[in-house]
Motif scaffolding. Structure first.
Motif, PDB file in Angstrom:
ATOM      1  N   ASP A  89       0.802  -1.224   0.000  1.00 53.97           N
ATOM      2  CA  ASP A  89       0.000   0.000   0.000  1.00 53.97           C
ATOM      3  C   ASP A  89       0.834   1.273   0.000  1.00 53.97           C
ATOM      4  O   ASP A  89       0.351   2.322  -0.418  1.00 53.97           O
ATOM      5  N   ALA A  90       2.088   1.193   0.481  1.00 55.49           N
ATOM      6  CA  ALA A  90       2.930   2.389   0.521  1.00 55.49           C
ATOM      7  C   ALA A  90       4.364   2.000   0.854  1.00 55.49           C
ATOM      8  O   ALA A  90       4.614   0.941   1.445  1.00 55.49           O
ATOM      9  N   VAL A  91       5.293   2.887   0.481  1.00 59.25           N
ATOM     10  CA  VAL A  91       6.709   2.731   0.827  1.00 59.25           C
ATOM     11  C   VAL A  91       7.171   3.996   1.533  1.00 59.25           C
ATOM     12  O   VAL A  91       6.886   5.116   1.074  1.00 59.25           O
ATOM     13  N   VAL A  92       7.872   3.821   2.653  1.00 62.64           N
ATOM     14  CA  VAL A  92       8.446   4.938   3.412  1.00 62.64           C
ATOM     15  C   VAL A  92       9.961   4.786   3.387  1.00 62.64           C
ATOM     16  O   VAL A  92      10.484   3.689   3.641  1.00 62.64           O
ATOM     17  N   TYR A  93      10.682   5.874   3.098  1.00 62.16           N
ATOM     18  CA  TYR A  93      12.138   5.799   2.974  1.00 62.16           C
ATOM     19  C   TYR A  93      12.846   6.481   4.140  1.00 62.16           C
ATOM     20  O   TYR A  93      12.459   7.563   4.578  1.00 62.16           O
ATOM     21  N   THR A  94      13.910   5.816   4.599  1.00 65.12           N
ATOM     22  CA  THR A  94      14.753   6.382   5.654  1.00 65.12           C
ATOM     23  C   THR A  94      15.768   7.369   5.078  1.00 65.12           C
ATOM     24  O   THR A  94      16.026   8.415   5.652  1.00 65.12           O
ATOM     25  N   HIS A  95      16.360   7.002   3.928  1.00 64.66           N
ATOM     26  CA  HIS A  95      17.343   7.867   3.275  1.00 64.66           C
ATOM     27  C   HIS A  95      17.602   7.346   1.867  1.00 64.66           C
ATOM     28  O   HIS A  95      17.024   6.340   1.442  1.00 64.66           O
ATOM     29  N   GLU A  96      18.484   8.026   1.148  1.00 66.05           N
ATOM     30  CA  GLU A  96      18.598   7.810  -0.287  1.00 66.05           C
ATOM     31  C   GLU A  96      19.691   6.844  -0.718  1.00 66.05           C
ATOM     32  O   GLU A  96      19.901   6.645  -1.925  1.00 66.05           O
ATOM     33  N   HIS A  97      20.416   6.219   0.187  1.00 65.09           N
ATOM     34  CA  HIS A  97      21.481   5.315  -0.230  1.00 65.09           C
ATOM     35  C   HIS A  97      20.923   4.109  -0.984  1.00 65.09           C
ATOM     36  O   HIS A  97      19.814   3.636  -0.716  1.00 65.09           O
ATOM     37  N   LYS A  98      21.716   3.605  -1.935  1.00 68.55           N
ATOM     38  CA  LYS A  98      21.249   2.558  -2.841  1.00 68.55           C
ATOM     39  C   LYS A  98      20.814   1.288  -2.120  1.00 68.55           C
ATOM     40  O   LYS A  98      19.922   0.582  -2.596  1.00 68.55           O
ATOM     41  N   ASP A  99      21.457   0.986  -1.002  1.00 69.82           N
ATOM     42  CA  ASP A  99      21.072  -0.245  -0.298  1.00 69.82           C
ATOM     43  C   ASP A  99      19.706  -0.109   0.381  1.00 69.82           C
ATOM     44  O   ASP A  99      19.214  -1.069   0.980  1.00 69.82           O
ATOM     45  N   HIS A 100      19.079   1.064   0.223  1.00 69.42           N
ATOM     46  CA  HIS A 100      17.736   1.284   0.768  1.00 69.42           C
ATOM     47  C   HIS A 100      16.713   1.694  -0.300  1.00 69.42           C
ATOM     48  O   HIS A 100      15.526   1.790   0.007  1.00 69.42           O
ATOM     49  N   THR A 101      17.184   1.932  -1.531  1.00 69.56           N
ATOM     50  CA  THR A 101      16.268   2.406  -2.585  1.00 69.56           C
ATOM     51  C   THR A 101      16.316   1.595  -3.876  1.00 69.56           C
ATOM     52  O   THR A 101      15.394   1.680  -4.690  1.00 69.56           O
ATOM     53  N   ALA A 102      17.354   0.805  -4.095  1.00 65.65           N
ATOM     54  CA  ALA A 102      17.634   0.241  -5.426  1.00 65.65           C
ATOM     55  C   ALA A 102      16.556  -0.702  -5.952  1.00 65.65           C
ATOM     56  O   ALA A 102      16.486  -0.953  -7.152  1.00 65.65           O
ATOM     57  N   GLY A 103      15.704  -1.237  -5.074  1.00 72.05           N
ATOM     58  CA  GLY A 103      14.682  -2.182  -5.516  1.00 72.05           C
ATOM     59  C   GLY A 103      13.356  -1.548  -5.906  1.00 72.05           C
ATOM     60  O   GLY A 103      12.374  -2.279  -6.140  1.00 72.05           O
TER      61      GLY A 103
END
Length: 227
Positions: A42-56
């Motif tokens: 239903d939603a995605v919340v991000y902690t920060h922009e580093h690839k190991d947290h956004t790449a997928g």
């Protein structure tokens, strides 16, 4: 080999009031969602922009197709700008069929609501990079931190379950060590704490776990916590 030593990148799935929310879509996002049989997003919340947290992020597409909905993304302006750069095709005027469909929501220091769940941001430092942890009721999730200010610590106090990064034994420029994480747990004094964002340099699960206090455990892939 202990299955708990086979660690993918850090991420968190939240089920609350019928909603399915993920914190961070790292490179292992697709495998994590399949392995844990999560049928809805239903939603995605991000902690920060580093690839190991956004790449997928690209792998939210099956949920777009199955649900026939756009997926809301929540992050700071800095995080969202990075996502718009790295996934520029998502935001192109002439969209290619089948690309991820998202709705952008910028967040700041104030609490915000996602599908009926209130998130209280907790700003921590990842070396010189501001990163968000989040408190949800009596549960607090903090990853990629090596410093938390006294003002932000006040937001964490009273937490019953604390999830905190503990990268390795030796000092690190941008992550808590095991001893630093243990000291922070002692300061907050939650009912229970779990350590995440663990590197191979911390050691094997069973060996490290045997040295921890009774109310502290190493997190592992597939761990489920009820609050």
């Amino acid at each position: 080999m202990d299955y708990r030593d086979k660690r993918l990148r850090s991420s968190l799935h939240i089920e609350n009031q019928g909603a399915s929310i993920v914190i961070d879509t790292g490179p292992d996002f697709r495998m994590q969602m399949l392995q844990n049989a999560i049928p809805r997003l239903d939603a995605v919340v991000y902690t920060h922009e580093h690839k190991d947290h956004t790449a997928g992020l690209d792998d939210i597409r099956p949920y777009n197709f199955k649900q026939q909905t756009d997926i809301p993304l929540f992050g700071t302006a800095q995080v969202l700008n990075q996502i718009k750069t790295e996934f520029a095709y998502i935001f192109s005027k002439n969209k290619y069929p089948g690309i991820p469909r998202v709705l952008i929501h910028e967040i700041g220091n104030a609490p915000f609501e996602v599908e009926g769940t209130t998130f209280t941001p907790i700003q921590v430092m990842h070396h010189k990079l501001p990163v968000f942890g989040f408190r949800i009721g009596d549960f607090t999730y903090i990853t990629d931190a090596n410093y938390i200010s006294p003002e932000e610590i006040e937001k964490i106090k009273g937490t019953k379950i604390l999830v905190l990064n503990a990268l390795q034994i030796k000092p690190h420029i941008s992550h808590f060590t095991l001893n630093e994480a243990l000291s922070f747990v002692q300061e907050i004094n939650p009912e229970y704490a779990y350590f995440t964002h663990i590197s191979h340099k911390l050691g094997l699960h069973q060996q490290v776990q045997s040295s921890l206090p009774a109310n502290v455990a190493l997190a592992f892939d597939g761990l489920q916590i009820e609050t």
